[in-house]
Motif scaffolding. Structure first.
Motif, PDB file in Angstrom:
ATOM      1  N   PRO A   5      80.340   5.070 171.287  1.00 36.35           N
ATOM      2  CA  PRO A   5      81.427   4.278 171.881  1.00 36.35           C
ATOM      3  C   PRO A   5      82.384   5.157 172.680  1.00 36.35           C
ATOM      4  O   PRO A   5      82.498   6.362 172.430  1.00 36.35           O
ATOM      5  CB  PRO A   5      82.124   3.671 170.650  1.00 36.35           C
ATOM      6  N   ALA A   6      83.077   4.544 173.607  1.00 38.26           N
ATOM      7  CA  ALA A   6      84.069   5.273 174.400  1.00 38.26           C
ATOM      8  C   ALA A   6      85.172   5.797 173.494  1.00 38.26           C
ATOM      9  O   ALA A   6      85.630   5.101 172.585  1.00 38.26           O
ATOM     10  CB  ALA A   6      84.654   4.355 175.470  1.00 38.26           C
ATOM     11  N   GLY A   7      85.572   7.047 173.752  1.00 43.31           N
ATOM     12  CA  GLY A   7      86.728   7.587 173.045  1.00 43.31           C
ATOM     13  C   GLY A   7      86.446   8.241 171.711  1.00 43.31           C
ATOM     14  O   GLY A   7      87.380   8.534 170.953  1.00 43.31           O
ATOM     15  N   VAL A   8      85.168   8.507 171.405  1.00 43.97           N
ATOM     16  CA  VAL A   8      84.871   9.126 170.107  1.00 43.97           C
ATOM     17  C   VAL A   8      84.726  10.640 170.205  1.00 43.97           C
ATOM     18  O   VAL A   8      84.459  11.305 169.202  1.00 43.97           O
ATOM     19  CB  VAL A   8      83.589   8.527 169.475  1.00 43.97           C
ATOM     20  N   GLY A   9      84.853  11.191 171.423  1.00 49.49           N
ATOM     21  CA  GLY A   9      84.827  12.646 171.540  1.00 49.49           C
ATOM     22  C   GLY A   9      83.640  13.217 172.285  1.00 49.49           C
ATOM     23  O   GLY A   9      83.365  14.412 172.170  1.00 49.49           O
ATOM     24  N   LYS A  10      82.937  12.408 173.069  1.00 43.76           N
ATOM     25  CA  LYS A  10      81.756  12.903 173.788  1.00 43.76           C
ATOM     26  C   LYS A  10      82.173  13.886 174.890  1.00 43.76           C
ATOM     27  O   LYS A  10      81.631  14.986 174.995  1.00 43.76           O
ATOM     28  CB  LYS A  10      80.972  11.725 174.386  1.00 43.76           C
TER      29      LYS A  10
ATOM     30  N   GLU B 115      85.097  15.307 175.121  1.00 41.88           N
ATOM     31  CA  GLU B 115      85.838  16.401 174.481  1.00 41.88           C
ATOM     32  C   GLU B 115      84.897  17.463 173.933  1.00 41.88           C
ATOM     33  O   GLU B 115      85.263  18.643 173.857  1.00 41.88           O
ATOM     34  CB  GLU B 115      86.723  15.846 173.360  1.00 41.88           C
ATOM     35  N   LEU B 116      83.683  17.052 173.547  1.00 39.13           N
ATOM     36  CA  LEU B 116      82.715  18.023 173.041  1.00 39.13           C
ATOM     37  C   LEU B 116      82.378  19.047 174.122  1.00 39.13           C
ATOM     38  O   LEU B 116      82.345  20.262 173.852  1.00 39.13           O
ATOM     39  CB  LEU B 116      81.438  17.308 172.573  1.00 39.13           C
ATOM     40  N   ALA B 117      82.126  18.577 175.339  1.00 41.70           N
ATOM     41  CA  ALA B 117      81.815  19.512 176.436  1.00 41.70           C
ATOM     42  C   ALA B 117      83.000  20.433 176.707  1.00 41.70           C
ATOM     43  O   ALA B 117      82.827  21.642 176.912  1.00 41.70           O
ATOM     44  CB  ALA B 117      81.454  18.721 177.692  1.00 41.70           C
ATOM     45  N   LYS B 118      84.200  19.871 176.700  1.00 40.04           N
ATOM     46  CA  LYS B 118      85.385  20.691 176.937  1.00 40.04           C
ATOM     47  C   LYS B 118      85.546  21.738 175.841  1.00 40.04           C
ATOM     48  O   LYS B 118      85.906  22.890 176.108  1.00 40.04           O
ATOM     49  CB  LYS B 118      86.628  19.796 176.999  1.00 40.04           C
ATOM     50  N   ALA B 119      85.280  21.326 174.605  1.00 38.36           N
ATOM     51  CA  ALA B 119      85.442  22.255 173.488  1.00 38.36           C
ATOM     52  C   ALA B 119      84.410  23.377 173.549  1.00 38.36           C
ATOM     53  O   ALA B 119      84.727  24.534 173.273  1.00 38.36           O
ATOM     54  CB  ALA B 119      85.323  21.493 172.168  1.00 38.36           C
ATOM     55  N   VAL B 120      83.156  23.037 173.916  1.00 41.61           N
ATOM     56  CA  VAL B 120      82.122  24.077 174.038  1.00 41.61           C
ATOM     57  C   VAL B 120      82.520  25.080 175.120  1.00 41.61           C
ATOM     58  O   VAL B 120      82.382  26.294 174.946  1.00 41.61           O
ATOM     59  CB  VAL B 120      80.757  23.445 174.361  1.00 41.61           C
ATOM     60  N   ALA B 121      83.039  24.574 176.231  1.00 46.67           N
ATOM     61  CA  ALA B 121      83.460  25.473 177.313  1.00 46.67           C
ATOM     62  C   ALA B 121      84.601  26.369 176.854  1.00 46.67           C
ATOM     63  O   ALA B 121      84.584  27.588 177.088  1.00 46.67           O
ATOM     64  CB  ALA B 121      83.871  24.644 178.530  1.00 46.67           C
ATOM     65  N   GLN B 122      85.565  25.778 176.184  1.00 46.51           N
ATOM     66  CA  GLN B 122      86.720  26.563 175.737  1.00 46.51           C
ATOM     67  C   GLN B 122      86.318  27.591 174.682  1.00 46.51           C
ATOM     68  O   GLN B 122      86.757  28.753 174.724  1.00 46.51           O
ATOM     69  CB  GLN B 122      87.792  25.630 175.174  1.00 46.51           C
ATOM     70  N   ALA B 123      85.456  27.161 173.751  1.00 43.05           N
ATOM     71  CA  ALA B 123      85.062  28.066 172.666  1.00 43.05           C
ATOM     72  C   ALA B 123      84.221  29.227 173.165  1.00 43.05           C
ATOM     73  O   ALA B 123      84.296  30.327 172.623  1.00 43.05           O
ATOM     74  CB  ALA B 123      84.297  27.278 171.598  1.00 43.05           C
ATOM     75  N   SER B 124      83.409  28.985 174.186  1.00 47.47           N
ATOM     76  CA  SER B 124      82.485  30.019 174.661  1.00 47.47           C
ATOM     77  C   SER B 124      83.021  30.783 175.866  1.00 47.47           C
ATOM     78  O   SER B 124      82.336  31.676 176.384  1.00 47.47           O
ATOM     79  CB  SER B 124      81.138  29.376 175.018  1.00 47.47           C
ATOM     80  N   GLY B 125      84.196  30.412 176.341  1.00 49.20           N
ATOM     81  CA  GLY B 125      84.752  31.094 177.494  1.00 49.20           C
ATOM     82  C   GLY B 125      84.023  30.759 178.787  1.00 49.20           C
ATOM     83  O   GLY B 125      84.046  31.552 179.742  1.00 49.20           O
ATOM     84  N   ALA B 126      83.363  29.599 178.838  1.00 47.63           N
ATOM     85  CA  ALA B 126      82.609  29.195 180.022  1.00 47.63           C
ATOM     86  C   ALA B 126      83.481  28.337 180.938  1.00 47.63           C
ATOM     87  O   ALA B 126      84.464  27.737 180.500  1.00 47.63           O
ATOM     88  CB  ALA B 126      81.367  28.407 179.609  1.00 47.63           C
TER      89      ALA B 126
END
Length: 293
Positions: A42-47, A49-60
């Motif tokens: 569903p919309a708004g469950v963090g899909k 945000e997951l990509a943003k978090a992976v980028a932030q966590a990995s420095g990408a």
């Protein structure tokens, strides 16, 4: 990028994204196997945000292709800078009388890197540094764009007729999201690992709210997620998502509320419910009081 699913959970947690076991395992495998991951839910469950978090966590670097009806190859992949090409043609024509510059020479000049405008897909393929490519809401695109995605996600290369084939020297980490408003093709699904993110349990949602909204009391967060769960149990046009729960928490802090009683719930329903019919149903089903004039 990640050494194990536990490492994924720890790194994403450090940037405020609480991943469950399925999410952490899928992200780890997608990175290890260099496979795109298709995330539905569903919309708004963090899909997203997951990509943003992976980028932030990995420095990408995060490169985002926002899909919509009418998106075409020129907006997704590349296009030529026609205005700049026209200026070059006019300049060449003006010089032609003096030095005899041919059309063939001009044609070769205007289809070079200087005139190429890269769009998200090509930009992600050409980057040498760590990259997360987010193809957001792929279910909103036309079939033609989905066919383009098949080509790009198969070999991570594209062919530009005037310049030749451009292949990725370093494959980006790819997240394809879908709200499942239409079924994506089996061909696209075969190229991806699959992850479904649904509404979290109240306990996990409480932890998410506490992590994303500093300053909110644990008791208030508990009340909030219980109320959100109750709303999701109603037959609503659009149930509140995790994103709305986080907005709700921030709203309560802005109002200085330390208790989410029925009066406060009725007063702030507009933060989480966006249809009048949903408001009416919530007020009726939850027995909320009418707002004073």
């Amino acid at each position: 990028m990640f050494s194990s699913p536990d490492d994924v959970a720890a790194q994403l947690g450090a940037v405020g994204y609480l991943a469950d076991t399925a999410t952490a395992t899928t992200v780890f495998l997608a990175a290890a196997l260099e496979r795109p991951v298709l995330v539905e839910g569903p919309a708004g469950v963090g899909k997203t945000e997951l990509a943003k978090a992976v980028a932030q966590a990995s420095g990408a670097e995060l490169i985002r292709l926002q899909c919509y009806e009418g998106l075409d190859e020129a907006r997704a992949l590349y296009e030529w800078n026609y205005r700049k090409q026209l200026l070059r043609i006019q300049a060449s024509a003006a010089d032609a009388g003096a030095d005899g510059v041919s059309w063939e020479r001009t044609h070769e000049d205007i289809f070079t890197e200087e005139f190429l405008l890269t769009r998200p897909l090509l930009s992600a393929i050409r980057r040498d540094g760590p990259t997360v490519l987010l193809i957001d809401e792929a279910d909103k695109t036309d079939i033609e764009v989905e066919a383009l995605l098949l080509e790009v996600l198969s070999d991570f290369q594209v062919t530009i007729p005037e310049l030749g084939t451009v292949a990725a020297t370093r494959r980006p980490f790819v997240v394809v999201t879908s709200n499942a408003t239409r079924e994506l093709s089996e061909a696209l699904k075969r190229r991806c690992l699959y992850l479904h993110i649904g509404y979290p349990t109240p306990r996990r949602e409480r932890d998410i709210v506490l992590a994303r909204v500093p300053g909110i009391a644990a008791q208030l967060a508990e009340q909030l997620v219980r109320t959100a769960a109750a709303l999701r149990g109603l037959e609503l046009k659009k149930a509140p998502s995790v994103a709305e729960s986080i907005d709700w928490a921030r709203t309560l802090i802005a109002l200085g509320a330390d208790d989410l009683d029925d009066a406060m719930t009725a007063r702030t329903l507009g933060v989480v419910l966006k249809h009048v019919s949903d408001h009416e149903r919530a007020v009726k089903e939850l027995g909320l009081p009418a707002l004073p004039d």
